[in-house]
Enzyme design. Structure first.
Site, short mmCIF file in Angstrom:
data_model
loop_
_atom_site.label_atom_id
_atom_site.label_comp_id
_atom_site.label_asym_id
_atom_site.label_seq_id
_atom_site.Cartn_x
_atom_site.Cartn_y
_atom_site.Cartn_z
N HIS A 136 11.02 -30.28 -2.95
CA HIS A 136 10.27 -29.85 -1.78
C HIS A 136 10.45 -30.83 -0.63
O HIS A 136 11.01 -31.92 -0.81
CB HIS A 136 8.77 -29.72 -2.11
CG HIS A 136 8.42 -28.48 -2.86
ND1 HIS A 136 8.51 -28.38 -4.22
CD2 HIS A 136 7.99 -27.26 -2.43
CE1 HIS A 136 8.15 -27.18 -4.62
NE2 HIS A 136 7.83 -26.47 -3.56
N LYS A 140 5.28 -32.92 1.36
CA LYS A 140 4.50 -32.51 0.19
C LYS A 140 4.23 -33.74 -0.67
O LYS A 140 5.14 -34.32 -1.26
CB LYS A 140 5.26 -31.45 -0.61
CG LYS A 140 4.44 -30.86 -1.75
CD LYS A 140 5.16 -29.69 -2.41
CE LYS A 140 4.35 -29.05 -3.51
NZ LYS A 140 3.07 -28.47 -3.03
#
Length: 238
Positions: A136, A140
């Site tokens: 990701h 994040k």
């Protein structure tokens, strides 16, 4: 359908546009600086509230929405360990409604169904070890992703030789789940079954957050006609 948005970051703005494109009305937008609007008549008029906020805020947002008789669709993760029992009781015994998913992407829903089916098959072939990797964007902070946890639990539920999932493990009784944070990657989830003879790999690679946002609006449409604790498996019968 009248929709309230709880959380107005990148995902909230994308959900707003898709909802409007599908002919829905946004009656209230609540973010960190206008929490008093939970008490507004506009919020109370919503058929469904779509909630994408931080894990520490999610459960409180559910309570505020339910207090106004508003159903909730939520993609927030991280609240289940502390508040899962209260949410289940509220939905199963007290008439509240929450549609929760770690990932609303239609593609991920299909990928998850493939993951479950493949795990059932691979339970018969112990020569294959299984591991997972998720990637990701650098913003994040939590890991592994909520989607990775859901996928990992599906594998553990169907493969007898895996007791649970863990990060950074070499113990074969656990499903190893690794995470990578780089660039602006919306989300990549890869599951590998490796043996001495060959490697079987399945991957879901999101091109953008649009698929997540569309799925959240579809979930809101479904939730407006249903009650209780709802999930992707209720909406998509794979």
């Amino acid at each position: 359908m009248k929709i309230a948005l709880i959380g107005y970051g990148k995902m909230g703005k994308m959900i707003e546009q898709i909802a409007l494109d599908r002919g829905h009305e946004i009656v209230s937008i609540i973010d960190i600086d206008n929490q008093q609007d939970f008490d507004s008549p506009e919020f109370a008029s919503a058929d469904v509230a779509i909630e994408f906020t931080a894990p520490q805020a999610a459960y409180g947002n559910y309570l505020k929405a339910w207090a106004k008789g508003v159903k909730v669709v939520s993609g927030s993760t991280g609240w289940m360990t502390e508040h899962g029992d209260e949410v289940r009781k509220a939905c199963n015994e007290e008439g509240k409604t929450l549609f929760w998913a770690s990932n609303f992407s239609i593609g991920v829903a299909i990928f998850s169904a493939v993951n479950r089916y493949l795990a059932k098959i691979m339970n018969q072939f112990p020569q294959y070890d299984v591991e997972m990797e998720e990637t990701h964007h650098v913003h994040k902070l939590d890991h592994p992703s909520g989607t990775a946890i859901t996928l990992a639990e599906e594998i553990v539920d169907n493969i007898d030789r895996k007791e649970a999932w863990k990060e950074d493990t070499t113990d074969k009784k656990y499903l190893r789940v690794d995470h990578i944070r780089r660039g602006e990657v919306p989300g990549i989830h890869t599951i590998r079954y490796d043996s001495d003879a060959d490697l079987i790999t399945i991957t879901h690679d999101a091109h953008s957050r649009k698929g997540f946002a569309l799925g959240a609006v579809l979930a809101a449409e479904y939730t407006s006609q249903h009650q209780g604790l709802l999930t992707i498996s209720d909406m998509f019968k794979f």
